[in-house]
Every structure is written in structure tokens, then in C-alpha cells.
Write a protein that holds these residues in place. Sequence first.
Motif, PDB file in Angstrom:
ATOM      1  N   ASN A 281     -34.400 -17.511  -5.863  1.00  0.00           N
ATOM      2  CA  ASN A 281     -35.020 -18.828  -5.733  1.00  0.00           C
ATOM      3  C   ASN A 281     -34.131 -19.945  -6.255  1.00  0.00           C
ATOM      4  O   ASN A 281     -34.310 -21.108  -5.880  1.00  0.00           O
ATOM      5  N   SER A 282     -33.190 -19.598  -7.126  1.00  0.00           N
ATOM      6  CA  SER A 282     -32.323 -20.605  -7.717  1.00  0.00           C
ATOM      7  C   SER A 282     -31.043 -19.941  -8.197  1.00  0.00           C
ATOM      8  O   SER A 282     -30.944 -18.709  -8.250  1.00  0.00           O
TER       9      SER A 282
ATOM     10  N   GLU B 151     -28.120 -15.634 -11.096  1.00  0.00           N
ATOM     11  CA  GLU B 151     -27.265 -15.205 -12.193  1.00  0.00           C
ATOM     12  C   GLU B 151     -27.928 -14.102 -13.002  1.00  0.00           C
ATOM     13  O   GLU B 151     -27.283 -13.108 -13.383  1.00  0.00           O
ATOM     14  N   LEU B 152     -29.224 -14.243 -13.277  1.00  0.00           N
ATOM     15  CA  LEU B 152     -29.955 -13.231 -14.034  1.00  0.00           C
ATOM     16  C   LEU B 152     -30.017 -11.908 -13.268  1.00  0.00           C
ATOM     17  O   LEU B 152     -29.781 -10.836 -13.841  1.00  0.00           O
ATOM     18  N   LEU B 153     -30.317 -11.967 -11.966  1.00  0.00           N
ATOM     19  CA  LEU B 153     -30.376 -10.755 -11.155  1.00  0.00           C
ATOM     20  C   LEU B 153     -29.017 -10.074 -11.072  1.00  0.00           C
ATOM     21  O   LEU B 153     -28.909  -8.844 -11.183  1.00  0.00           O
ATOM     22  N   ARG B 154     -27.976 -10.878 -10.888  1.00  0.00           N
ATOM     23  CA  ARG B 154     -26.630 -10.322 -10.787  1.00  0.00           C
ATOM     24  C   ARG B 154     -26.252  -9.583 -12.076  1.00  0.00           C
ATOM     25  O   ARG B 154     -25.700  -8.481 -12.038  1.00  0.00           O
TER      26      ARG B 154
ATOM     27  N   LYS C  81     -34.310 -20.140   0.111  1.00  0.00           N
ATOM     28  CA  LYS C  81     -33.810 -19.205  -0.894  1.00  0.00           C
ATOM     29  C   LYS C  81     -32.315 -18.995  -0.710  1.00  0.00           C
ATOM     30  O   LYS C  81     -31.776 -19.123   0.401  1.00  0.00           O
ATOM     31  N   LEU C  82     -31.649 -18.657  -1.810  1.00  0.00           N
ATOM     32  CA  LEU C  82     -30.232 -18.305  -1.777  1.00  0.00           C
ATOM     33  C   LEU C  82     -30.093 -16.850  -1.327  1.00  0.00           C
ATOM     34  O   LEU C  82     -30.828 -15.982  -1.791  1.00  0.00           O
ATOM     35  N   LEU C  83     -29.144 -16.597  -0.431  1.00  0.00           N
ATOM     36  CA  LEU C  83     -28.958 -15.254   0.115  1.00  0.00           C
ATOM     37  C   LEU C  83     -27.547 -14.775  -0.184  1.00  0.00           C
ATOM     38  O   LEU C  83     -26.565 -15.480   0.082  1.00  0.00           O
TER      39      LEU C  83
END
Length: 273
Positions: free
Chosen positions: A66-67, A72-75, A142-144
Amino acid sequence: MDLLVTQLDGTKRLLSQYNILITSFEEGAPTVSRNSSQLDQRNGSIDFGGWHKSKMINVEGYMRANSQDEEELLRERIYALLTNVNGYYITQFKNDDFNNYERPGEQTGELLDKITNYPSHKRFLVYCEEPSFDFIGMTGGKLLYKLSADFITLKLPYGESVAKDILITKGIVPYKGTVDCNQLEQQFSIQFVATEAATTLKIMLDEQTFLYSGSIAVGDVFLLGGFSFTKNSLSIVSNTNYQYFTFHARSANHLTSSIAGVIKILGFQNLYA
């Protein structure tokens, strides 16, 4: 599709829990190495046999965020998950309808919420050197990102069924693997509990025969591990012929004993090329 990552302590995570949709799971064949030597004044070479070294699995997918903060957190979490230096198991989760044709606007809602997956019959003990993400663009607000990861097998270069203990009831080992399962490599054990007294014991797996010479009482527990041989937890190596066992692919694998008793295989697995 999805990918299940199982750590060696039993912790499990699906990549879909990190907003990742797996689109490709490509499993390579085991790589083959051979040992040969060429002698002067002799045509050709002398072959000393071959072996499988490793297998590579390439996985690709897409992550949505979503942002930039969420990305960054998911990565960070995915990097921590996939670069565990101790290795882990990966299992492909399949979906037979994944590649079906769909007309634009035929269905609504998030694809990740609608997919129903089922696990493969095998898993792989692997490590990953360097998973990578590439930014694709914005879609639906969303960012993909595209995920690419190459996994290399640790220990055995095969797919493995989950290890379990099985009881042999009709003298047949239900081995369904596509490559031979060698006790020295896979490390399963054969447990025999005697139900009659004797002075010798033979455990036979087709043409392979384990022999023990010594007193045997009702209730004695033998554990044959390929490297170690015990009776009631005490070593009996010096009283055996040091025989280890191999389950052969595409073979009946008859497992019998010379005296009455109960046979179990501990840590039984099917191995797949």
C-alpha cells in the motif's frame, strides 16, 4: 500458487502472508557429476561412477504494498525468511485453476483472497543466496514488485516426502520414490522387536541381508541405522556384518526377518528426482 516455508524448528510461513502471489515454480533436474580417469596409451577413460550433486528451484511472483513504508517492512521480513543460513524446507502450493482464462470484469475482489491452493506431495530442503525484488509500477493504487528467488538444495538433491514412522505389515515397504533411498544418505532406521528367542537374526531387504549372531530374547529391540547397530540401546556392531539398506525405485522392496518380530521403519521418506 503459493510457497510454504518451513523452518527447521517447525515454524511455517506462506508467502501469501506477505502479500506475495507466486506465479512460477520451476524445478530443475538434479545435476550429475562423474569420476573418471584417463590413462596414457589407452583409448577413452575409466569411469568410477557418478552421483547427483544438487537441484535448483526457481520461484517468481509479485508482491503488492500500500505504501513504500509497507513495502520496506515486507521486504525486510521476506529477506529474513528466505536468507536463513541454516536452510529450510519449501513446499509448492498448487492451484489447478490458476491459468484459467477470465474475461475482463468477470470477477471482482482481490485475487489473493479467492485462490484455493493444495500442497505438493514433496518438499525441498534448501537455501537461497539472494532473493531480489524489482519495481514494476502502480496498479489499483498499490505498489507492485516482482520477486525472483533461486533455491539450491541442501544435503540430498531430491524432493522429499515428510518423514514418518511406518509399520511393515505384509513384508512390503511402500516406497514410491523415483530415485533410490540409501540409508547412509537419508538416514532412516529399521527397528526390529523380537517376539521369539533365537541365536541369530537376519533382516532381509530383497538381496540385502543384515546378519546378527548372538543371544536374542523375546522383547529385544534392535535398531539398525546403517552407521550404528544396537540391541536394547547397546552397540552390537562387532556381532554384525555391517549391512546397510537401500530402498530401490520401481522395485517391490520386500522386507522380512528370519525370526518372528515386529518391523518398523523410522524416518521413512520417499525421494523424488
